[in-house]
Design a protein around this motif. Structure first.
Motif, PDB file in Angstrom:
ATOM      1  N   GLY A   1       9.722  14.832 -16.221  1.00  0.00           N
ATOM      2  CA  GLY A   1       9.082  13.645 -16.057  1.00  0.00           C
ATOM      3  C   GLY A   1       9.568  12.804 -14.963  1.00  0.00           C
ATOM      4  N   SER A   2      10.641  13.135 -14.317  1.00  0.00           N
ATOM      5  CA  SER A   2      11.284  12.424 -13.087  1.00  0.00           C
ATOM      6  C   SER A   2      10.264  13.016 -11.845  1.00  0.00           C
ATOM      7  N   PRO A   3      10.114  11.955 -11.153  1.00  0.00           N
ATOM      8  CA  PRO A   3      10.262  10.504 -10.822  1.00  0.00           C
ATOM      9  C   PRO A   3       9.575   9.574 -11.171  1.00  0.00           C
ATOM     10  N   VAL A   4       8.795   9.906 -12.234  1.00  0.00           N
ATOM     11  CA  VAL A   4       7.848   8.948 -12.600  1.00  0.00           C
ATOM     12  C   VAL A   4       8.547   7.603 -13.288  1.00  0.00           C
ATOM     13  N   PRO A   5       9.492   7.676 -13.949  1.00  0.00           N
ATOM     14  CA  PRO A   5       9.946   6.512 -14.427  1.00  0.00           C
ATOM     15  C   PRO A   5      10.538   5.600 -13.364  1.00  0.00           C
TER      16      PRO A   5
ATOM     17  N   ASN B   1       0.899  -1.299  -0.137  1.00  0.00           N
ATOM     18  CA  ASN B   1       0.129  -0.028  -0.010  1.00  0.00           C
ATOM     19  C   ASN B   1       0.898   1.373  -0.105  1.00  0.00           C
ATOM     20  N   LEU B   2       0.726   2.013  -1.192  1.00  0.00           N
ATOM     21  CA  LEU B   2       1.563   3.346  -1.086  1.00  0.00           C
ATOM     22  C   LEU B   2       1.044   4.589  -1.041  1.00  0.00           C
ATOM     23  N   TYR B   3       1.421   5.422  -0.195  1.00  0.00           N
ATOM     24  CA  TYR B   3       0.809   6.707   0.055  1.00  0.00           C
ATOM     25  C   TYR B   3       1.733   7.840  -0.415  1.00  0.00           C
ATOM     26  N   PHE B   4       1.360   8.870  -1.240  1.00  0.00           N
ATOM     27  CA  PHE B   4       2.337   9.620  -1.700  1.00  0.00           C
ATOM     28  C   PHE B   4       1.620  11.180  -1.598  1.00  0.00           C
ATOM     29  N   VAL B   5       2.687  12.086  -0.674  1.00  0.00           N
ATOM     30  CA  VAL B   5       2.201  13.357  -0.511  1.00  0.00           C
ATOM     31  C   VAL B   5       2.992  14.358  -1.434  1.00  0.00           C
ATOM     32  N   GLY B   6       2.483  15.076  -2.432  1.00  0.00           N
ATOM     33  CA  GLY B   6       3.170  15.954  -2.880  1.00  0.00           C
ATOM     34  C   GLY B   6       2.640  17.480  -2.725  1.00  0.00           C
ATOM     35  N   LYS B   7       3.132  18.316  -3.450  1.00  0.00           N
ATOM     36  CA  LYS B   7       2.604  19.888  -3.152  1.00  0.00           C
ATOM     37  C   LYS B   7       2.567  20.491  -4.494  1.00  0.00           C
ATOM     38  N   GLY B   8       1.952  21.427  -4.633  1.00  0.00           N
ATOM     39  CA  GLY B   8       1.857  22.426  -5.858  1.00  0.00           C
ATOM     40  C   GLY B   8       1.924  23.832  -5.309  1.00  0.00           C
TER      41      GLY B   8
ATOM     42  N   GLY C   1       1.602  13.204 -11.986  1.00  0.00           N
ATOM     43  CA  GLY C   1       1.861  12.565 -13.137  1.00  0.00           C
ATOM     44  C   GLY C   1       2.103  11.011 -13.100  1.00  0.00           C
ATOM     45  N   PHE C   2       2.599  10.670 -11.759  1.00  0.00           N
ATOM     46  CA  PHE C   2       2.715   9.222 -11.313  1.00  0.00           C
ATOM     47  C   PHE C   2       1.624   8.536 -11.354  1.00  0.00           C
ATOM     48  N   LEU C   3       0.532   9.222 -10.642  1.00  0.00           N
ATOM     49  CA  LEU C   3      -0.956   8.689 -10.747  1.00  0.00           C
ATOM     50  C   LEU C   3      -1.401   8.383 -12.224  1.00  0.00           C
TER      51      LEU C   3
END
Length: 298
Positions: free
Chosen positions: A286-290, A39-46, A68-70
């Motif tokens: 595009g990093s860190p999507v790959p 189960n992965l949880y990602f917190v980001g910001k804009g 972008g990852f989602l």
């Protein structure tokens, strides 16, 4: 919402109503929950425009790579992971109601945060979402036995660029993340998929750097210098996030069922090219999507 994301609203501080902050949440659930391994949880910001706040600077926009990852997750539709993402959107504006250094703000986890630099708003606006996802990860264990991993992903510090140039940085903050080899998996996948990462380390020094200096606070958000002019300038913000979110109570000292893996990614060097074309903005890479896709989706 302001009662649950108090720090985010404090950064906004009601300066301009049309710049009201927002929390955006995205979720992917594997079709067959019996196949879920993580189960992965990602917190980001804009931070859609960044003046630096009262600690003024000439600034601009920042990137929201988690979205972008989602999008990639939705295309690949992996069967072995559940993924939850949250993004804090806000303007860090300057005005008569701006928050200022030396104020003490209470986080969602009940931690008193001493503001040291209003231009270090990125770590602030991720704090309360990280707390929410920490609680969600603990609750998820009642639904399935798969391990949960928390991430913060941000173009956070100039120090990351100074330290490693145009490469992303992965930093495991606790023993649970190291046991799951989170940073190492990102490092290995990044080399395969053309999105190379460096591995950094959270040390005792980084926790001591944000330790309270008086009885009025529990943690210090930042010093009054740019991160690029501060020793361990990309590491100690992770120490702040651990304490301010309450994750310090869920590390190696906690009983096993209360431990939560947490890895911090600073992509200030890798999310965009160092220079734009002519007078235009730098190009998004595009990093860190790959690297994330290779490490956790494929």
């Amino acid at each position: 919402m302001s009662a649950f994301f108090f720090i985010l609203f404090y950064v906004w501080h009601g300066l301009v109503e049309r710049h009201h902050p927002r929390i955006v949440k995205l979720e992917y659930r594997a079709p067959d929950q019996s196949k879920v391994r993580e189960n992965l949880y990602f917190v980001g910001k804009g931070v859609t425009y960044d003046t630096g706040g009262a600690d003024i600077k000439a600034g601009g926009v920042m990137r929201a790579s988690v979205a972008g990852f989602l999008k990639t997750v939705s295309l690949l539709a992996p069967e072995h992971v559940n993924i939850t993402a949250g993004l804090s959107f806000v303007r860090n504006s300057v005005g008569s109601n701006s928050y200022v250094s030396d104020e003490v703000i209470l986080s969602r986890a009940g931690v008193r945060v001493l503001i040291g630099n209003t231009d270090a708003e990125g770590r602030l606006v991720m704090t309360d979402l990280l707390t929410e996802f920490k609680d969600a990860a603990l609750a998820e264990r009642e639904a399935n036995s798969a391990p949960s991993i928390l991430f913060t992903v941000a173009t956070l510090t100039g120090h990351a660029l100074r330290a490693y140039g145009g490469y992303g940085i992965a930093l495991d903050t606790n023993v649970s993340a190291r046991q799951l080899r989170v940073s190492r998996r990102i490092f290995d996948a990044g080399h395969v998929w053309g999105d190379p990462f460096e591995i950094s380390t959270l040390r005792r020094d980084d926790m001591e750097a944000v330790a309270p200096g008086s009885t009025s606070e529990d943690v210090v958000q930042a010093n009054d210098k740019p991160s690029s002019a501060t020793m361990r300038g990309h590491q100690f913000p992770a120490g702040y996030l651990v304490i301010a979110s309450g994750l310090d109570k869920h590390g190696s000292s906690a009983v096993p069922e209360q431990r939560v893996a947490y890895t911090h990614l600073d992509i200030a060097g890798s999310a965009e090219t160092l220079d734009g074309v002519g007078l235009s903005l730098p190009t998004v890479t595009g990093s860190p999507v790959p690297a994330l896709a290779g490490a956790f989706l494929l």
